[in-house]
Design a protein around this motif. Structure first.
Motif, short mmCIF file in Angstrom:
data_model
loop_
_atom_site.label_atom_id
_atom_site.label_comp_id
_atom_site.label_asym_id
_atom_site.label_seq_id
_atom_site.Cartn_x
_atom_site.Cartn_y
_atom_site.Cartn_z
N UNK A 138 -17.85 -0.12 -9.74
CA UNK A 138 -16.51 0.69 -10.14
C UNK A 138 -15.31 -0.17 -9.49
N UNK A 139 -14.50 -0.72 -10.15
CA UNK A 139 -13.29 -1.42 -9.74
C UNK A 139 -12.30 -0.71 -8.77
N UNK A 140 -12.00 -1.19 -7.72
CA UNK A 140 -11.31 -0.47 -6.78
C UNK A 140 -10.14 -1.61 -6.52
N UNK A 141 -9.04 -1.16 -6.01
CA UNK A 141 -8.05 -2.10 -5.07
C UNK A 141 -8.18 -1.37 -3.57
N UNK A 142 -8.27 -2.37 -2.74
CA UNK A 142 -8.11 -2.00 -1.23
C UNK A 142 -6.80 -2.65 -0.88
N UNK A 143 -5.91 -1.80 -0.37
CA UNK A 143 -4.70 -1.86 0.10
C UNK A 143 -4.58 -1.88 1.82
N UNK A 144 -3.88 -2.93 2.23
CA UNK A 144 -3.44 -2.82 3.46
C UNK A 144 -1.84 -2.76 3.44
N UNK A 145 -1.53 -1.33 4.31
CA UNK A 145 -0.13 -0.80 4.05
C UNK A 145 0.39 -1.00 5.31
N UNK A 146 1.71 -1.14 5.49
CA UNK A 146 2.50 -0.94 6.46
C UNK A 146 3.57 -0.21 6.68
N UNK A 147 3.86 0.94 7.31
CA UNK A 147 4.77 1.99 7.49
C UNK A 147 5.62 1.74 8.48
N UNK A 148 6.78 1.77 8.12
CA UNK A 148 7.95 1.64 9.04
C UNK A 148 8.70 2.90 9.32
N UNK A 149 8.75 3.66 10.28
CA UNK A 149 9.08 5.08 10.27
C UNK A 149 10.10 5.33 11.33
N UNK A 150 11.36 5.77 11.06
CA UNK A 150 12.36 6.38 11.77
C UNK A 150 12.83 7.68 11.64
N UNK A 151 12.71 8.56 12.90
CA UNK A 151 12.99 9.74 12.80
C UNK A 151 13.78 10.23 13.86
N UNK A 152 14.72 11.04 13.58
CA UNK A 152 15.82 11.81 14.63
C UNK A 152 15.59 13.18 14.47
N UNK A 153 15.41 13.83 15.72
CA UNK A 153 15.31 15.29 15.49
C UNK A 153 15.94 15.90 16.72
N UNK A 154 16.10 17.27 16.63
CA UNK A 154 16.56 18.10 17.68
C UNK A 154 15.40 18.88 18.11
N UNK A 155 15.06 18.77 19.40
CA UNK A 155 13.92 19.60 19.84
C UNK A 155 14.27 20.43 21.15
#
Length: 342
Positions: A138-155
């Motif tokens: 079965x044909x597949x694509x294998x992905x290498x992904x990069x996620x840049x995440x910025x979060x601001x929160x009140x805790x």
């Protein structure tokens, strides 16, 4: 162009042997290392049409294939054939995970899986109605992904303590910021429009340490198809597959707070690299009670997925047993508390 792999000793058709990882001749038993075959498929051209006519070089029979077929078997002589011009240029896979489970082993593994069904009908558990079992890449694509995440929160952190006759609750507020960089490698997404996406997702994981440079002899004796969707088209699905992991990681960075209110959350996921690969799947067609059920098996690990039929009688008995057990437990508790049985 049709590719046949003939035995150098006796001239019989050779096919891929999942046990040894070689090309094997069923007539004389000769084995050939696939690494010895030199192929130049990257520069060939391809012609996408709905159907195309080929001639089996083994027996001369006409082969009619769909535009997606890259490997099949001759309906007349049974020879495994590989259609090389559909594995060229952009259609040439980068890697392949070969089968390690033979057809006989796949049948045995499927029968064992059927016998484990606690709520399936007895007739299904016999596993004696296998209509067909087909090995395909079965044909597949294998992905290498990069996620840049910025979060601001009140805790908040809440502390309760007693002083004298009073109970105090102290709440401290914090402004928190997270700057996160996440890498995900080899995220698989099936690229065939014919395959059920849910089934293919549930077959994971594959042993990616078994990925090998693609060579057409791996396909000999199996079915194979080329991809219908490009990596750009499937990138949203790849991002969706990792979204829950990103959210879980973000949440883990705020451990220790009693409450977290996200004021701003920015997630930018990009495709770093994507490879077109072929992964081994045994497709099982099972005929039960005049209905055809389709199951899939990971051709490397033997994992089976699919929806078997359910016995309503077993379900009723199971719930009845739970209800009876619960009722008996409650009576025992009542007796120990002095209520007795009634």
């Amino acid at each position: 162009m049709i590719l046949h792999y003939k035995c150098p000793s006796c001239g019989s058709d050779m096919s891929f042997d999942s046990e040894t990882g070689d090309l094997s001749c069923p007539s004389c038993g000769r084995h050939e290392k696939i690494e010895n075959y030199q192929e130049e498929l990257q520069t060939s051209s391809t012609n996408d049409v709905e159907t195309k006519e080929y001639h089996c070089e083994n027996c001369g029979a006409i082969l009619l294939t769909t535009a997606d077929t890259t490997a099949t078997n001759c309906s007349f002589c049974g020879a495994g054939v590989v259609i090389a011009d559909r594995l060229s240029g952009q259609l040439a896979p980068a890697k392949v995970i070969p089968f390690t489970i033979s057809k006989e082993e796949a049948i045995d593994a499927f029968k064992k899986w059927c016998r484990k069904g606690l709520l399936t009908p007895r007739g299904f558990m016999n596993a004696d109605r296998i209509k067909s079992i087909t090995g395909m890449y079965v044909p597949f694509w294998l992905f290498d992904l990069n996620s840049k995440v910025q979060v601001s929160a009140e805790c908040t952190k809440v502390r309760t303590y007693t002083q004298g006759d009073y109970i105090y609750t102290e709440t401290k507020y914090y402004d928190a910021f997270r700057d996160i960089n996440l890498d995900y490698v080899k995220i698989p997404v099936d690229a065939s429009e014919k395959m059920n996406d849910e089934l293919m997702d549930r077959l994971e994981p594959y042993p990616y340490d078994q990925l090998k440079d693609f060579k057409t002899p791996y396909l000999a004796g199996f079915l194979a198809e080329k991809y219908n969707y490009s990596d750009d088209e499937l990138l949203p699905r790849a991002k969706d597959k990792i979204s829950s992991y990103i959210e879980s990681y973000i949440s883990s960075t705020f451990a220790g707070y009693h409450s977290v209110f996200y004021k701003n959350k920015q997630i930018d996921t990009k495709n770093v690299n994507s490879n077109y690969v072929l992964l081994p799947v045994w497709m099982v067609s099972y005929d039960y009670n005049h209905s055809e059920h389709t199951f899939a098996m990971n051709g490397q690990t033997g994992k089976v997925v699919g929806k078997p039929p359910i016995s309503m009688g077993k379900v009723a008995a199971w719930f009845s047993g739970i209800a009876a057990g619960t009722f008996f437990a409650l009576k025992c508790v009542s007796f120990m508390l002095g209520g007795g049985f009634w």
